[in-house]
Design an enzyme around this catalytic site. Structure first.
Site, mmCIF file in Angstrom:
data_model
loop_
_atom_site.group_PDB
_atom_site.id
_atom_site.type_symbol
_atom_site.label_atom_id
_atom_site.label_comp_id
_atom_site.label_asym_id
_atom_site.label_seq_id
_atom_site.Cartn_x
_atom_site.Cartn_y
_atom_site.Cartn_z
ATOM 1 N N TYR A 140 10.455 -0.487 -1.452
ATOM 2 C CA TYR A 140 10.398 -0.535 -2.922
ATOM 3 C C TYR A 140 9.008 -0.096 -3.373
ATOM 4 C CZ TYR A 140 14.866 -2.758 -2.606
ATOM 5 O OH TYR A 140 16.198 -2.976 -2.324
ATOM 6 N N SER A 141 8.976 0.797 -4.356
ATOM 7 C CA SER A 141 7.697 1.234 -4.919
ATOM 8 C C SER A 141 7.053 0.057 -5.642
ATOM 9 C CB SER A 141 7.902 2.341 -5.953
ATOM 10 O OG SER A 141 8.625 3.403 -5.409
ATOM 11 N N CYS A 317 9.191 10.718 -9.233
ATOM 12 C CA CYS A 317 9.738 9.572 -8.511
ATOM 13 C C CYS A 317 11.087 9.164 -9.088
ATOM 14 C CB CYS A 317 8.767 8.389 -8.593
ATOM 15 S SG CYS A 317 9.229 7.030 -7.493
ATOM 16 N N GLU A 357 8.249 11.614 -4.515
ATOM 17 C CA GLU A 357 8.882 10.546 -3.743
ATOM 18 C C GLU A 357 10.232 10.264 -4.399
ATOM 19 O OE1 GLU A 357 6.355 7.570 -1.387
ATOM 20 O OE2 GLU A 357 7.166 6.407 -3.034
ATOM 21 N N TYR A 359 14.600 9.641 -3.809
ATOM 22 C CA TYR A 359 15.492 9.024 -2.839
ATOM 23 C C TYR A 359 16.940 9.292 -3.200
ATOM 24 C CZ TYR A 359 17.509 5.439 0.148
ATOM 25 O OH TYR A 359 18.235 4.799 1.089
#
Ligand SMILES: Cc1cc2nc3c(=O)[nH]c(=O)nc-3n(C[C@H](O)[C@H](O)[C@H](O)COP(=O)(O)OP(=O)(O)OC[C@H]3O[C@@H](n4cnc5c(N)ncnc54)[C@H](O)[C@@H]3O)c2cc1C
Ligand SMILES: NC(=O)c1ccc[n+]([C@@H]2O[C@H](COP(=O)([O-])OP(=O)(O)OC[C@H]3O[C@@H](n4cnc5c(N)ncnc54)[C@H](OP(=O)(O)O)[C@@H]3O)[C@@H](O)[C@H]2O)c1
Length: 359
Positions: A140-141, A317, A357, A359
């Protein structure tokens, strides 16, 4: 010793937040600024010339950091020996009519899990998997700045979307770790690993242009950046560049941290730009769905000009799909000037100016 204070109050939107007011506390945030030498090649394509090697023997080339990598800690806590934090606060920050729930949570670290803005932590959910083994960690960021939401360098915050989907058999499936996290109550223990990641570290240059592109919970690292830029006072860092945030969400009830960002804009109208793309409520002139790249297209020329500066840093992100959409926009702009976007982006990445980044 660097010193930082926080001037923000907690301003989480949509549901009722707990009224925590961060206090002024010291922190240690070393910040090294190293100039790099630039030459212009092929139509504004900028390259850093890091050294000229004329000797026969190979010489180690010194890497000039553009991002704040000095003293960054990684992997202090590993899955077998995680840090045991405690949940201090867990608040739903999306409206009741939003498609899906997102929660903001704060965990105690007692200063044992030091991290930088833009890093991530691992979480190991309680319980075991289908094979009776402990759950694997999920990343988790980190959604707080290095000194944390309470300004005492003793907490870490996350922004987590509760994953719930219907599988091929028509069954409702709940994601293991996101549901575990969203259901945590103050006082519950949580196993944390890391911190990890250097891709999303902030630029060293306090006068940089920082363009932040987020979809949904991809906002997490940027909340950390923006708190440091606009809510905190640091002896060795005073942001005086341009921060430009694009945030894409499905509905206005799913806009994350909206009040905080609006407060920042009030405080620093010349240093902060804020643009939302609300995909299920807004369209462009052609009637197309308002994705983050659709909003960016409204500022295409301006963004392209900014990108030509060697102190402009782009960060992306969130959902994987956003990357292609943004590449398409940039590809069109680059082509107008006879530049091949893939190669241009490669150069930007090499110079740490294009940071992704997803996902
Ligand atoms: C570097 C990094 C940072 C991240 N930061 C954040 C963050 O800040 N906030 C955040 O919320 N998440 C973040 N994530 C994602 C996070 O790590 C988890 O993947 C996410 O929370 C889901 O984990 P889970 O345990 O709840 O789901 P799991 O139990 O692991 O289930 C996920 C699996 O379910 C399946 N699945 C998911 N959706 C569907 C669907 N619609 N249909 C069919 N199958 C499906 C897929 O196989 C998927 O792999 C980050 C990921 C990375 C790599
Ligand atoms: N560092 C990381 O890797 C990291 C960090 C944080 C989060 N994440 C991940 O990022 C994802 C964010 O999801 P979320 O559920 O939080 O977001 P969300 O609230 O569902 O918002 C995502 C937004 O992006 C839009 N979108 C969908 N496809 C897109 C595309 N191709 N291009 C641009 N925009 C697109 C969505 O529009 P529509 O839904 O209307 O189509 C919606 O408006 C999660 O999967 C999370 O796990 C990753």
């Amino acid at each position: 010793m660097a010193c930082a204070t926080v001037t923000a109050t907690f301003a989480l939107s949509a549901s009722k937040p707990s009224p925590h007011v961060p206090s002024a506390r010291p922190s240690s945030l070393p910040c090294e600024r190293t100039p790099s030498h630039k030459v212009k090649i092929k139509r504004n394509l900028l390259l850093s010339i890091r050294s000229q090697i004329t000797t026969e023997a190979p010489v180690a080339v010194e890497k000039v950091p553009k991002k704040n990598e000095e003293g960054v800690i990684t992997n202090k806590f590993k899955p077998k020996t995680p840090y045991i934090g405690r949940c201090l606060l867990n608040t739903k920050i999306t409206g009741d009519d939003a498609p899906g729930e997102t929660w903001h949570m704060v965990f105690s670290t007692e200063g044992e899990l030091p991290y930088r803005e833009g890093q991530s932590v691992g979480v190991i959910a309680d319980g075991v998997d289908q094979n009776g083994k402990p759950h694997k960690l999920r990343l988790y960021s980190i959604a707080s700045s290095a000194i944390g939401d309470f300004g005492d360098s003793k907490t870490v915050s996350l922004c987590v979307k509760r994953l719930v989907y219907t599988n091929d058999q028509g069954e409702i499936v709940k994601g293991v770790c996101s549901n575990y996290l969203c259901d945590l109550k103050p006082g519950n223990e949580v196993k944390l690993t890391g911190p990890v990641g250097k891709e999303m570290l902030m630029p060293v240059d306090p006068n940089a242009t920082v363009i932040m592109l987020a979809t949904g919970t991809g906002i997490a690292p940027f909340r950390g950046f923006l708190w440091k830029m606009f809510f905190e006072k640091h002896e060795d860092y005073k942001f005086n560049g341009l921060a430009w945030l694009f945030l894409g969400v499905p509905t206005s009830s799913s806009l994350l941290y909206k009040e905080e960002f609006e407060k920042m804009k009030e405080k620093a109208p010349n240093n902060f730009r804020l643009d939302f793309a609300v995909s299920r409520e807004q369209t462009n002139k052609k009637g197309e769905k308002m994705y983050i790249q659709t909003r960016m297209a409204e500022y295409a020329e301006e963004l392209w000009e900014l990108l030509k500066k060697d102190n402009t840093f782009v960060y992306m992100c969130g959902l994987k799909g956003m990357e292609q959409g943004i590449d398409e926009i940039m590809g069109t702009l680059a082509a107008k000037e006879g530049i091949e976007w893939t190669e241009y982006k490669r150069q930007l990445k090499r110079q740490e100016q294009w940071n992704v980044e997803v996902y």
